[in-house]
Design a protein around this motif. Structure first.
Motif, PDB file in Angstrom:
ATOM      1  N   MET A   1       0.842  -1.181   0.000  1.00  0.00           N
ATOM      2  CA  MET A   1       0.000   0.000   0.000  1.00  0.00           C
ATOM      3  C   MET A   1       0.884   1.239   0.000  1.00  0.00           C
ATOM      4  SD  MET A   1      -3.199  -0.784   2.524  1.00  0.00           S
ATOM      5  CE  MET A   1      -2.365  -1.722   3.777  1.00  0.00           C
ATOM      6  N   ALA A   2       0.450   2.245  -0.705  1.00  0.00           N
ATOM      7  CA  ALA A   2       1.144   3.527  -0.748  1.00  0.00           C
ATOM      8  C   ALA A   2       0.455   4.508   0.204  1.00  0.00           C
ATOM      9  CB  ALA A   2       1.144   4.084  -2.166  1.00  0.00           C
ATOM     10  N   PHE A   3       1.184   5.537   0.578  1.00  0.00           N
ATOM     11  CA  PHE A   3       0.682   6.575   1.483  1.00  0.00           C
ATOM     12  C   PHE A   3       0.316   7.799   0.647  1.00  0.00           C
ATOM     13  CE2 PHE A   3       1.103  10.097   4.486  1.00  0.00           C
ATOM     14  CZ  PHE A   3       0.423   9.600   5.581  1.00  0.00           C
ATOM     15  N   VAL A   4      -0.884   8.340   0.874  1.00  0.00           N
ATOM     16  CA  VAL A   4      -1.411   9.441   0.069  1.00  0.00           C
ATOM     17  C   VAL A   4      -1.703  10.643   0.953  1.00  0.00           C
ATOM     18  CG1 VAL A   4      -3.320  10.167  -1.437  1.00  0.00           C
ATOM     19  CG2 VAL A   4      -2.455   7.814  -1.550  1.00  0.00           C
ATOM     20  N   CYS A   5      -1.321  11.819   0.462  1.00  0.00           N
ATOM     21  CA  CYS A   5      -1.696  13.088   1.097  1.00  0.00           C
ATOM     22  C   CYS A   5      -2.465  13.910   0.074  1.00  0.00           C
ATOM     23  CB  CYS A   5      -0.457  13.850   1.562  1.00  0.00           C
ATOM     24  SG  CYS A   5      -0.837  15.490   2.251  1.00  0.00           S
ATOM     25  N   ALA A   6      -3.655  14.321   0.439  1.00  0.00           N
ATOM     26  CA  ALA A   6      -4.458  15.231  -0.370  1.00  0.00           C
ATOM     27  C   ALA A   6      -4.558  16.535   0.417  1.00  0.00           C
ATOM     28  CB  ALA A   6      -5.833  14.647  -0.636  1.00  0.00           C
ATOM     29  N   ALA A   7      -3.884  17.554  -0.081  1.00  0.00           N
ATOM     30  CA  ALA A   7      -3.811  18.826   0.642  1.00  0.00           C
ATOM     31  C   ALA A   7      -4.636  19.886  -0.072  1.00  0.00           C
ATOM     32  CB  ALA A   7      -2.361  19.285   0.747  1.00  0.00           C
ATOM     33  N   THR A   8      -5.242  20.749   0.712  1.00  0.00           N
ATOM     34  CA  THR A   8      -5.933  21.924   0.187  1.00  0.00           C
ATOM     35  C   THR A   8      -5.314  23.140   0.838  1.00  0.00           C
ATOM     36  OG1 THR A   8      -8.003  20.703  -0.094  1.00  0.00           O
ATOM     37  CG2 THR A   8      -8.154  23.117  -0.061  1.00  0.00           C
ATOM     38  N   TRP A   9      -4.826  24.032   0.006  1.00  0.00           N
ATOM     39  CA  TRP A   9      -4.237  25.292   0.461  1.00  0.00           C
ATOM     40  C   TRP A   9      -5.094  26.434  -0.053  1.00  0.00           C
ATOM     41  CZ3 TRP A   9       1.722  25.101  -0.872  1.00  0.00           C
ATOM     42  CH2 TRP A   9       2.332  24.087  -0.110  1.00  0.00           C
TER      43      TRP A   9
ATOM     44  N   GLN B   1      -4.725  24.311  -9.371  1.00  0.00           N
ATOM     45  CA  GLN B   1      -5.308  25.593  -8.955  1.00  0.00           C
ATOM     46  C   GLN B   1      -6.734  25.637  -9.474  1.00  0.00           C
ATOM     47  OE1 GLN B   1      -3.354  29.123 -10.500  1.00  0.00           O
ATOM     48  NE2 GLN B   1      -4.159  30.371  -8.838  1.00  0.00           N
ATOM     49  N   ASP B   2      -7.656  26.027  -8.623  1.00  0.00           N
ATOM     50  CA  ASP B   2      -9.067  26.098  -8.992  1.00  0.00           C
ATOM     51  C   ASP B   2      -9.289  27.323  -9.883  1.00  0.00           C
ATOM     52  OD1 ASP B   2     -11.857  26.456  -9.084  1.00  0.00           O
ATOM     53  OD2 ASP B   2     -12.112  25.671  -7.059  1.00  0.00           O
ATOM     54  N   PRO B   3      -9.702  27.142 -11.142  1.00  0.00           N
ATOM     55  CA  PRO B   3      -9.905  28.294 -12.016  1.00  0.00           C
ATOM     56  C   PRO B   3     -11.037  29.207 -11.566  1.00  0.00           C
ATOM     57  CG  PRO B   3     -10.530  26.264 -13.147  1.00  0.00           C
ATOM     58  CD  PRO B   3      -9.955  25.876 -11.821  1.00  0.00           C
ATOM     59  N   ALA B   4     -12.028  28.642 -10.866  1.00  0.00           N
ATOM     60  CA  ALA B   4     -13.152  29.453 -10.383  1.00  0.00           C
ATOM     61  C   ALA B   4     -12.818  30.183  -9.088  1.00  0.00           C
ATOM     62  CB  ALA B   4     -14.385  28.575 -10.181  1.00  0.00           C
ATOM     63  N   GLU B   5     -11.881  29.635  -8.333  1.00  0.00           N
ATOM     64  CA  GLU B   5     -11.438  30.239  -7.071  1.00  0.00           C
ATOM     65  C   GLU B   5      -9.913  30.208  -7.049  1.00  0.00           C
ATOM     66  OE1 GLU B   5     -13.352  28.683  -3.555  1.00  0.00           O
ATOM     67  OE2 GLU B   5     -15.137  28.173  -4.710  1.00  0.00           O
ATOM     68  N   PRO B   6      -9.263  31.186  -7.678  1.00  0.00           N
ATOM     69  CA  PRO B   6      -7.816  31.135  -7.869  1.00  0.00           C
ATOM     70  C   PRO B   6      -6.981  31.169  -6.594  1.00  0.00           C
ATOM     71  CG  PRO B   6      -8.776  33.089  -8.927  1.00  0.00           C
ATOM     72  CD  PRO B   6      -9.897  32.301  -8.351  1.00  0.00           C
ATOM     73  N   ASN B   7      -7.584  31.429  -5.456  1.00  0.00           N
ATOM     74  CA  ASN B   7      -6.842  31.361  -4.193  1.00  0.00           C
ATOM     75  C   ASN B   7      -6.798  29.936  -3.639  1.00  0.00           C
ATOM     76  OD1 ASN B   7      -6.343  34.058  -4.275  1.00  0.00           O
ATOM     77  ND2 ASN B   7      -7.526  34.598  -2.483  1.00  0.00           N
ATOM     78  N   THR B   8      -7.505  29.011  -4.280  1.00  0.00           N
ATOM     79  CA  THR B   8      -7.570  27.634  -3.807  1.00  0.00           C
ATOM     80  C   THR B   8      -6.661  26.741  -4.638  1.00  0.00           C
ATOM     81  OG1 THR B   8      -9.835  27.937  -3.037  1.00  0.00           O
ATOM     82  CG2 THR B   8      -9.101  25.678  -3.372  1.00  0.00           C
ATOM     83  N   PHE B   9      -5.782  26.031  -3.927  1.00  0.00           N
ATOM     84  CA  PHE B   9      -4.842  25.093  -4.534  1.00  0.00           C
ATOM     85  C   PHE B   9      -5.048  23.729  -3.886  1.00  0.00           C
ATOM     86  CE2 PHE B   9      -3.079  29.289  -4.767  1.00  0.00           C
ATOM     87  CZ  PHE B   9      -2.499  29.354  -6.022  1.00  0.00           C
ATOM     88  N   ARG B  10      -4.871  22.700  -4.683  1.00  0.00           N
ATOM     89  CA  ARG B  10      -4.903  21.338  -4.149  1.00  0.00           C
ATOM     90  C   ARG B  10      -3.628  20.637  -4.595  1.00  0.00           C
ATOM     91  NH1 ARG B  10      -9.999  22.829  -4.299  1.00  0.00           N
ATOM     92  NH2 ARG B  10     -11.477  22.086  -2.774  1.00  0.00           N
ATOM     93  N   ILE B  11      -3.112  19.801  -3.714  1.00  0.00           N
ATOM     94  CA  ILE B  11      -1.904  19.046  -4.017  1.00  0.00           C
ATOM     95  C   ILE B  11      -2.213  17.588  -3.714  1.00  0.00           C
ATOM     96  CG2 ILE B  11       0.570  18.792  -3.583  1.00  0.00           C
ATOM     97  CD1 ILE B  11       0.304  21.630  -2.186  1.00  0.00           C
ATOM     98  N   PHE B  12      -1.948  16.739  -4.683  1.00  0.00           N
ATOM     99  CA  PHE B  12      -2.164  15.306  -4.520  1.00  0.00           C
ATOM    100  C   PHE B  12      -0.808  14.632  -4.567  1.00  0.00           C
ATOM    101  CE2 PHE B  12      -3.442  11.025  -5.897  1.00  0.00           C
ATOM    102  CZ  PHE B  12      -4.394  10.761  -4.931  1.00  0.00           C
ATOM    103  N   GLU B  13      -0.457  13.931  -3.474  1.00  0.00           N
ATOM    104  CA  GLU B  13       0.867  13.338  -3.325  1.00  0.00           C
ATOM    105  C   GLU B  13       0.736  11.862  -2.997  1.00  0.00           C
ATOM    106  OE1 GLU B  13       3.257  15.767  -0.506  1.00  0.00           O
ATOM    107  OE2 GLU B  13       1.433  16.986  -0.387  1.00  0.00           O
TER     108      GLU B  13
ATOM    109  N   THR C   1      -3.477   3.580  -0.154  1.00  0.00           N
ATOM    110  CA  THR C   1      -4.090   3.018  -1.359  1.00  0.00           C
ATOM    111  C   THR C   1      -4.580   1.604  -1.070  1.00  0.00           C
ATOM    112  OG1 THR C   1      -1.979   2.181  -2.177  1.00  0.00           O
ATOM    113  CG2 THR C   1      -2.657   4.379  -2.925  1.00  0.00           C
ATOM    114  N   LEU C   2      -5.578   1.193  -1.794  1.00  0.00           N
ATOM    115  CA  LEU C   2      -6.082  -0.171  -1.750  1.00  0.00           C
ATOM    116  C   LEU C   2      -5.545  -0.864  -2.992  1.00  0.00           C
ATOM    117  CD1 LEU C   2      -9.769   0.552  -0.728  1.00  0.00           C
ATOM    118  CD2 LEU C   2      -7.883  -0.183   0.754  1.00  0.00           C
TER     119      LEU C   2
END
Length: 97
Positions: free
Chosen positions: A1-9, A43-55, A94-95
């Protein structure tokens, strides 16, 4: 299994460009880390101050090591995180069916 981080900035007002600039430098360096399988910022095109990072990392130890590298210290801790209004991180495994 892998380790996942889903971040919202969420950037403070007027700081989206500083966060974007930091992610532009942080992302390719993070992809080169031992144990990193995937690193993608959005980067969210509708809300440009919102970023997401998937690791995705081989394991939690590789993820924790990520926070010790000079590129993380410079671009995340030194530039992006101080420019954030909100920082949320959710963790998963991950599964591997």
């Amino acid at each position: 299994m892998a380790f996942v981080c889903a971040a919202t900035w969420i950037a403070k007002p007027g700081e989206a460009e500083a966060v974007r600039d930091a992610l532009e430098k942080l992302s390719p360096a993070s992809r080169e880390e031992p144990g990193n399988q995937y690193y993608q910022a959005y980067q969210d095109p509708a809300e440009p101050n919102t970023f997401r990072i998937f690791e995705v990392y081989d394991d939690e130890a590789a993820f924790k090591k990520h926070a010790t590298y000079p590129h993380f210290e410079q671009w995340a801790l030194g530039q992006a995180i101080p420019a954030l209004e909100t920082r949320q991180r959710d963790f998963y495994e991950t599964l591997d069916f």
